[in-house]
Scaffold this motif. Structure first.
Motif, PDB file in Angstrom:
ATOM      1  N   LEU A 147       7.012   9.707   5.102  1.00 43.57           N
ATOM      2  CA  LEU A 147       8.085   9.736   4.102  1.00 43.57           C
ATOM      3  C   LEU A 147       8.834   8.416   3.998  1.00 43.57           C
ATOM      4  O   LEU A 147       9.394   8.105   2.941  1.00 43.57           O
ATOM      5  N   ALA A 148       8.869   7.632   5.051  1.00 41.78           N
ATOM      6  CA  ALA A 148       9.569   6.348   5.000  1.00 41.78           C
ATOM      7  C   ALA A 148       9.072   5.482   3.855  1.00 41.78           C
ATOM      8  O   ALA A 148       9.832   4.717   3.250  1.00 41.78           O
ATOM      9  N   ALA A 149       7.775   5.586   3.520  1.00 43.84           N
ATOM     10  CA  ALA A 149       7.215   4.783   2.436  1.00 43.84           C
ATOM     11  C   ALA A 149       7.885   5.106   1.104  1.00 43.84           C
ATOM     12  O   ALA A 149       8.054   4.225   0.259  1.00 43.84           O
ATOM     13  N   THR A 188       0.814  -1.215   0.000  1.00 40.81           N
ATOM     14  CA  THR A 188       0.000   0.000   0.000  1.00 40.81           C
ATOM     15  C   THR A 188       0.840   1.253   0.000  1.00 40.81           C
ATOM     16  O   THR A 188       0.324   2.339  -0.223  1.00 40.81           O
ATOM     17  N   GLU A 189       2.133   1.120   0.259  1.00 40.17           N
ATOM     18  CA  GLU A 189       3.109   2.208   0.272  1.00 40.17           C
ATOM     19  C   GLU A 189       2.949   3.152   1.452  1.00 40.17           C
ATOM     20  O   GLU A 189       3.917   3.655   1.977  1.00 40.17           O
ATOM     21  N   ARG A 249       2.538  10.411  -3.600  1.00 43.95           N
ATOM     22  CA  ARG A 249       2.660   9.119  -2.914  1.00 43.95           C
ATOM     23  C   ARG A 249       2.143   9.141  -1.473  1.00 43.95           C
ATOM     24  O   ARG A 249       1.655   8.126  -0.981  1.00 43.95           O
ATOM     25  N   ILE A 250       2.279  10.260  -0.809  1.00 40.30           N
ATOM     26  CA  ILE A 250       1.934  10.326   0.609  1.00 40.30           C
ATOM     27  C   ILE A 250       1.164  11.604   0.898  1.00 40.30           C
ATOM     28  O   ILE A 250       1.182  12.545   0.104  1.00 40.30           O
ATOM     29  N   ASP A 251       0.498  11.642   2.066  1.00 36.42           N
ATOM     30  CA  ASP A 251      -0.271  12.828   2.440  1.00 36.42           C
ATOM     31  C   ASP A 251       0.275  13.523   3.678  1.00 36.42           C
ATOM     32  O   ASP A 251      -0.304  14.502   4.138  1.00 36.42           O
ATOM     33  N   ALA A 260      12.252  17.065   1.139  1.00 30.27           N
ATOM     34  CA  ALA A 260      12.553  18.268   1.926  1.00 30.27           C
ATOM     35  C   ALA A 260      11.582  19.399   1.603  1.00 30.27           C
ATOM     36  O   ALA A 260      11.108  20.107   2.502  1.00 30.27           O
ATOM     37  N   VAL A 261      11.277  19.577   0.323  1.00 32.14           N
ATOM     38  CA  VAL A 261      10.325  20.620  -0.066  1.00 32.14           C
ATOM     39  C   VAL A 261       8.929  20.294   0.470  1.00 32.14           C
ATOM     40  O   VAL A 261       8.227  21.161   1.003  1.00 32.14           O
ATOM     41  N   PHE A 262       8.510  19.036   0.338  1.00 34.13           N
ATOM     42  CA  PHE A 262       7.202  18.596   0.826  1.00 34.13           C
ATOM     43  C   PHE A 262       7.072  18.838   2.330  1.00 34.13           C
ATOM     44  O   PHE A 262       6.061  19.375   2.809  1.00 34.13           O
TER      45      PHE A 262
END
Length: 460
Positions: A291-293, A48-49, A284-286, A232-234
């Motif tokens: 971030l590990a995913a 599921t990432e 990819r993430i919210d 880093a930007v995210f």
């Protein structure tokens, strides 16, 4: 870059082993890796990432501190710092969900009083162990130029000095290079961005990414940098939304900066790692706490970064190709994979962005073969495999048009910077670009048999 400027940049790079930057800088992945010693291989992420809400936040290999604590004071050095450096770090940790040991210090460099220390540490062109650098990889530097990438700095020295920047060092500190007109807000986002890099390298994320990728190439370097800087930007955007609502987001800085850079320039290629990397991470993430995913299941090609594909989608195609220089005056000295991001950049110089995107679409894989003989410049055979015949034709036409913008064709070839360049289409899904002396190009035979590409180098 002037000789004195290059010397200053290399001097700073030698003294400061870095872990990140805010505007694209002359920071090498090889130097960065010194600060990022390999750790044990991380377990793969789930299918599921995205971790579930009950998953633990990122762990660290080093000593830990409570993320909600401001008790560990970070030393402020150099010019006055208009924000509380200790509080900013604690807040970054809350955003990331980490609890690593804080950095030892934050040093604000007054580059307008200390020219030798800071003036050229913020040059926006990256140099690493796979990207074309005129000092360390002159043969790749030459091919990038022949392919159409512009190396002259888009911004003047004075303009570069007005860009906020920062460096995270091996020695446990942060160095900030504020512009003359800096504000507390501009310093805060630079510092937050650098703190994200500090946490990344405390957790050895760069080494983890390199272990996940098959080998070190120009394309995989783009991927690694895109994930590191995109994350880093995210995370910095999330920090600003939470603690500095109303300020310009970090991602908006790079978008605005991109408009100041020349199409087809190496500076824009570097800046795209921040922009495309941020978009990829956001797809990819919210939350920065997840971030590990992305670190544990990263993209594998710049194509995946540019298009937002998950790691298993659109993998690089097999590249059944061989290059043989036996019996000629040439010997093969190296190979590289340049990737879709490079193709776009090379085509932009003379065609514009939209045509470059179309010409690079459908990239399947590529190999750049470099050849040398006893004397003279290197010669090249760049083999590209496309998803289908239409993509191959689109690229061949676009690349020929980009060459036409720089030099008129004669007898089906172009002469650029003393090299003959030829674009060949030996099979429906293949394109081969040959570049070098006329005898190399005309003496090289390119064929496809049973879907296998053969490059037979001849000529003396």
């Amino acid at each position: 870059m002037a000789a004195s400027s290059r010397t200053a940049t290399l001097l700073v790079a030698a003294l400061l082993v870095t872990a990140g930057c805010t505007a694209p800088t002359a920071v090498s992945d090889r130097e960065r890796a010194v600060a990022d010693r390999p750790s044990e291989t991380a377990a793969p992420a789930t299918a599921t990432e995205q971790p579930t809400a009950s998953d633990p936040a990122e762990t660290t290999t080093g000593e830990t501190r409570t993320a909600d604590s401001d008790d560990d004071t970070i030393e402020a050095r150099g010019a006055p710092l208009p924000v509380n450096q200790t509080r900013v770090f604690a807040r970054v940790q809350r955003v990331l969900g980490t609890n690593v040991t804080p950095p030892e210090y934050v040093h604000v460099v007054d580059r307008f009083d200390n020219e030798t220390t800071a003036t050229d540490a913020t040059d926006e062109t990256p140099t690493d162990n796979t990207t074309a650098d005129p000092d360390r990889r002159p043969h790749l530097y030459r091919f990038w130029k022949l392919a159409g990438v512009e190396f002259e700095s888009t911004l003047t020295r004075s303009e570069r000095r007005r860009i906020p920047n920062g460096i995270t060092t091996l020695f446990g500190g942060i160095r900030l290079y504020p512009p003359a007109n800096h504000t507390a807000a501009s310093i805060e986002w630079v510092l937050a961005h650098e703190y994200v890099h500090y946490v990344q390298f405390k957790n050895r994320r760069s080494a983890e990414l390199r272990r996940a990728l098959p080998r070190s190439t120009t394309d995989t370097s783009f991927v690694v940098r895109s994930v590191i800087e995109g994350a880093a930007v995210f995370a910095t955007d999330a920090y600003l939304r939470r603690y500095a609502d109303g300020d310009r987001l970090n991602s908006e800085f790079y978008t605005a900066y991109d408009r100041r850079l020349a199409p087809g320039s190496r500076q824009r290629y570097a800046n795209r790692q921040y922009i495309a990397g941020h978009r990829y991470v956001a797809s990819r993430i919210d939350s920065p706490a997840r971030l590990a995913a992305v670190y544990e299941r990263p993209p594998r090609t710049s194509e995946q970064v540019l298009h937002g594909y998950p790691p298993g989608a659109e993998p690089a195609r097999s590249l059944p190709a061989t290059a043989n220089a036996t019996g000629s005056a040439w010997r093969q000295v190296g190979t590289d994979t340049l990737g879709e991001a490079f193709v776009r950049t090379a085509l932009e110089n003379g065609l514009g962005e939209s045509r470059a995107v179309r010409g690079a679409a459908g990239w399947g894989n590529d190999t750049l073969y470099t050849f040398r003989r006893a004397s003279g410049n290197a010669s090249y055979a760049w083999a590209l495999r496309w998803d289908d015949a239409a993509n191959a034709s689109e690229f061949a036409a676009a690349f020929a048009a980009s060459l036409d913008a720089r030099a008129p064709a004669a007898n089906g070839t172009w002469t650029v910077d003393g090299a003959t360049i030829d674009v060949r289409s030996p099979g429906e899904e293949w394109t081969v670009v040959l570049a070098g002396p006329d005898e190399f190009v005309r003496g090289t035979n390119v064929t496809v048999a049973e879907r296998n590409l053969s490059v037979a180098v001849g000529g003396g």
